[in-house]
Design a protein around this motif. Structure first.
Motif, short mmCIF file in Angstrom:
data_model
loop_
_atom_site.label_atom_id
_atom_site.label_comp_id
_atom_site.label_asym_id
_atom_site.label_seq_id
_atom_site.Cartn_x
_atom_site.Cartn_y
_atom_site.Cartn_z
N CYS A 151 -76.63 8.24 -27.54
CA CYS A 151 -76.62 9.70 -27.55
C CYS A 151 -76.46 10.23 -26.13
N GLN A 152 -75.69 11.30 -25.96
CA GLN A 152 -75.44 11.86 -24.64
C GLN A 152 -76.63 12.65 -24.10
N CYS A 161 -82.93 11.32 -25.39
CA CYS A 161 -82.84 10.76 -26.74
C CYS A 161 -82.48 9.28 -26.66
N THR A 162 -83.13 8.46 -27.44
CA THR A 162 -82.93 7.02 -27.39
C THR A 162 -82.03 6.49 -28.50
N VAL A 163 -81.42 7.36 -29.27
CA VAL A 163 -80.60 6.92 -30.40
C VAL A 163 -79.36 6.18 -29.91
N CYS A 201 -75.87 13.96 -33.20
CA CYS A 201 -76.87 12.91 -33.20
C CYS A 201 -77.83 13.13 -34.37
N PRO A 202 -78.11 12.10 -35.16
CA PRO A 202 -79.00 12.27 -36.31
C PRO A 202 -80.44 12.55 -35.93
N SER A 203 -80.79 12.39 -34.67
CA SER A 203 -82.16 12.61 -34.24
C SER A 203 -82.35 13.95 -33.54
N CYS A 204 -81.55 14.20 -32.48
CA CYS A 204 -81.78 15.41 -31.67
C CYS A 204 -80.74 16.50 -31.91
N GLY A 205 -79.68 16.20 -32.66
CA GLY A 205 -78.67 17.20 -32.97
C GLY A 205 -77.64 17.42 -31.88
N THR A 206 -77.69 16.65 -30.79
CA THR A 206 -76.69 16.77 -29.73
C THR A 206 -75.31 16.37 -30.25
#
Length: 318
Positions: free
Chosen positions: A215-216, A220-222, A242-247
């Motif tokens: 992830c950019q 976020c560690t995804v 990103c499925p975690s932070c939405g970036t």
């Protein structure tokens, strides 16, 4: 113990004698022996592998499917499922060579950018002293005077020769421009090591994200494998985020390159029956307590017999 036919035995022997095989190498062997195409007779294929794994479990081995994270191809291989002092005797590699291999693996998997590789020069300059600690020793208890002279005096030329051997034996991979990555034997043999040592996993398949897109968002560690991105984003409409932070995730799904579910590297074991028809889904991996680090197929030279535990804090401190 399950009684195996000559067809089952031939499949095992093919993997033992030729090493890990790509699906396009292993499937034709199965087709030639049974007259069944694994792509169109998935249940028959799974039943064969399940019966093989039931038999192999008595000798603490397993026929395993796995992905090469650099090209996304599925491979099959036979791996030893225990790591003990007896299994360590099966390696042709010396103590300093094993320490060198361990140092390379740690340098690759602890990279926060998930490039999945280091340069040849980086590999040759790795320090080996810390790799000789046993699993019961800590960094603070390590006495530098106890480091074997063979490790301390391991020369540059010896490292270069060892690199050549590890590449030849498929424990490592090297590109023409000198980039060192994991070989297919490492992906086969180190699954438990990845799970047990805080190696960040892919958000989609839960396998270790050694070679992946991250992830950019720096906080976020995804991370997601490239081949998993194809499957993940092709099933979602709208923004690629990103499925975690939405970036926003800068990715365009290539046409006609979606990884089909039937291509997954799942092989049924004695505790996992073959599946019926598959649907598109996200796969999670259950930790297998018997899947120990540093084993490998019985015919292989194993440099992974005593990879020690590393943690995220260890990686950050370097």
């Amino acid at each position: 113990m399950a009684e195996l036919s000559w067809r089952h035995q031939t499949l095992i022997q093919a993997l033992l004698s030729r090493g890990p095989l790509r699906d396009d190498q292993f499937h034709p062997i199965f087709n030639g022996l049974t007259g069944k195409n694994p792509g169109t007779h998935k249940q028959v294929f799974d039943e064969y592998l399940l019966k093989i794994n039931k038999a192999l479990s008595y000798v603490q081995c397993e026929l395993r499917g796995f992905r090469n994270q650099y090209d996304g191809r599925v491979y099959y291989g036979v791996v030893n499922t225990v790591s003990d002092e007896q299994s360590k005797l099966g390696t042709k590699y010396s103590v300093p060579q094993i320490a060198f291999y361990k140092a390379i693996i740690e340098a690759i998997v602890q990279d926060a950018t998930a490039q999945g590789s280091i340069s040849n020069i980086h590999a040759l300059n790795l320090r080996l002293e810390n790799q000789v600690l046993t699993s019961t020793e800590s960094q603070s208890q390590c006495d530098p005077t106890q480091v074997p002279p063979a490790v301390k005096n391991f020369s540059l030329s010896q490292k270069e020769k060892t690199l050549d051997e590890l590449v030849q034996d498929q424990w490592l991979n090297r590109t023409p421009d000198g980039i060192i990555g994991l070989g297919v034997r490492s992906f086969l043999d180190l699954r438990s090591y990845f799970r047990n040592n805080d190696i960040p996993s892919c958000q989609v398949c839960n396998e270790a994200g050694v070679k992946a897109d991250v992830c950019q968002n720096d906080s976020c560690t995804v991370r997601i494998h490239k081949y998993c991105l194809k499957k993940f984003f092709s099933q979602r409409r709208g923004e690629r985020v990103c499925p975690s932070c939405g970036t926003e995730w800068n990715y365009v799904v290539p046409k006609a390159e979606l990884v089909d579910e039937e291509d997954e590297a799942d092989v049924p074991t004695q505790t996992q029956p073959p599946r019926g028809p598959r649907t598109k889904r996200l796969r999670s991996i259950k930790t297998d307590g018997a899947d120990e680090v540093g084993t490998g197929s019985s015919q292989a030279s194993r440099p992974t017999a005593d990879l020690r535990r590393t943690t995220r804090s260890t990686a950050c401190s370097r």
